[in-house]
Design an enzyme around this catalytic site. Sequence first.
Site, short mmCIF file in Angstrom:
data_model
loop_
_atom_site.label_atom_id
_atom_site.label_comp_id
_atom_site.label_asym_id
_atom_site.label_seq_id
_atom_site.Cartn_x
_atom_site.Cartn_y
_atom_site.Cartn_z
N ASP A 99 -2.64 -6.48 -5.47
CA ASP A 99 -3.84 -5.79 -5.00
C ASP A 99 -5.03 -6.44 -5.69
OD1 ASP A 99 -5.71 -3.62 -4.22
OD2 ASP A 99 -3.87 -2.53 -3.77
N ASP B 94 -2.39 3.22 0.98
CA ASP B 94 -2.75 1.83 0.67
C ASP B 94 -1.77 1.30 -0.37
OD1 ASP B 94 -3.96 -0.59 0.54
OD2 ASP B 94 -5.84 0.12 -0.32
N ALA B 95 -0.65 0.79 0.13
CA ALA B 95 0.49 0.44 -0.73
C ALA B 95 0.77 -1.06 -0.75
CB ALA B 95 1.73 1.18 -0.24
N LYS B 96 0.27 -1.78 0.25
CA LYS B 96 0.44 -3.23 0.35
C LYS B 96 1.89 -3.65 0.14
CE LYS B 96 -4.40 -4.08 -0.79
NZ LYS B 96 -4.87 -2.72 -1.17
N ARG B 97 2.81 -2.97 0.82
CA ARG B 97 4.23 -3.25 0.68
C ARG B 97 4.67 -4.40 1.58
NH1 ARG B 97 3.22 -0.04 -3.09
NH2 ARG B 97 4.56 1.70 -3.64
#
Lengths: 270, 270
Positions: A99, B94-97
């Site tokens: 992030d 909003d985890a951006k996995r």
Amino acid sequence: MTTKQLIEQIQKKKTFLCIGLDVDLNKIPQHLLKEEDPIFAFNKAIIDATHHLCVAYKPNTAFYEAYGIKGWKSLEKTIKYLNEKYPEIFTIADAKRGDIGNTSTMYAKAFFEDLAFDSVTVAPYMGKDSVEPFLAFKDKHTIMLALTSNAGAFDFQTKTVDGKELYKQVLETSKTWTNAENLMYVVGATKAEYFADIRKIIPNSFLLVPGVGAQGGNLQDVCKYGMTDNVGLLINSSRGIIYASQNEDFAEAAAKSAEILQQEMKAILE
Amino acid sequence: MTTKQLIEQIQKKKTFLCIGLDVDLNKIPQHLLKEEDPIFAFNKAIIDATHHLCVAYKPNTAFYEAYGIKGWKSLEKTIKYLNEKYPEIFTIADAKRGDIGNTSTMYAKAFFEDLAFDSVTVAPYMGKDSVEPFLAFKDKHTIMLALTSNAGAFDFQTKTVDGKELYKQVLETSKTWTNAENLMYVVGATKAEYFADIRKIIPNSFLLVPGVGAQGGNLQDVCKYGMTDNVGLLINSSRGIIYASQNEDFAEAAAKSAEILQQEMKAILE
């Protein structure tokens, strides 16, 4: 843990095996479901039976998040158990995080400080300021995705970027980052022929190698092209070991499967 | 939630604001620390004060993971509160996995089913089979990183891949994936001049746009180049709204900050 300590452990135990603790309640022996915390009970039994055959454990956080708060408690218990009972073992939070700056710092603190993992996997897409916050932690290791073992690796990772495949750009660029000595990389075993090229860019870095076994990668090929003077490889196996049996003998069966790989590794090391 | 419902909400409320619930215990009013769950108490007050000014809330999971089990409980309570009290609001984890197939399915279930978010952010580096598991969920939305708002975006995202910048390759390739209609994209407001090119590739998709305000992006510019007939934009602001005041009037101050943006948006929509 320092890299030196990891290397010493490899040489002492004659293994560079990492066991993936990807626990799925549908796949573990059903008698464990009576336990208060079936996931931890499963992990504890697997760890106790296999710790002398491997140098690292790698829980994939997705499997724990899938069970919500309960899953996080199982993950906490597992890493605490490892750190207390087997402090010589290298621990990897397979979280694939990444992030912007301050937010990456929060992830890094969560995994390195609160949970006290030795390392965490991260994704490179957001670049330098998304990864450097992880690199700032002393004696902690950041394992960045380079060339993964899935089919989708060919969508972007192997595409040519300014005359060179993207994963090679990722490797080269990351070498210039602050505290780059704390970087390791994920490189899938299913692409053994790529290891020679990768070693030209990062001759000494440790590589975490998934894809041996269930996904079709070959241990001999990976070692032929990827091994360094300090070994430089952590070969991960998950399903092939932890689900070797779904009966009451699951821990012994896991140890037997792990031992087959450990013996192959011992032969290679000697 | 369907895209149609999201668009209807935008038209009704005259806003396309998304508020980022990135809660840091060091930054919230200190009187809240006496509460049993300070993070949830803060979120609840912010949500109650601002829900009529925005169409979406976006908790960044890093901020919750940083507080371990307690943090996950706060996240669970927050999404439950939103879904029960304000079901018309679009929710973004909003985890951006991103992981290989089966593992991405576990993340998708955790966010879409267990926590019941409307959408989740994902990273594209591992390609098609790491994202398609998210796309398989009906009336759920997968928001993929394309061009992010941080400095590191220039490390790889804007590099030329087979004659075209990587982020454009990501956009184009993703259009061919199964259930691609469930895709939205993250495009940073700090790069407004890129929006015109992006709209040539994805003329109608919704874009989640961070970087307005604190990071220097300009709302007018983003709308000029990025807006579609159906608006197609969710403009995120986090710190500028939720930390508008650190005193007891924090919720009113947040509403005032949100209203300034909402009024700008209303003028643009009319």
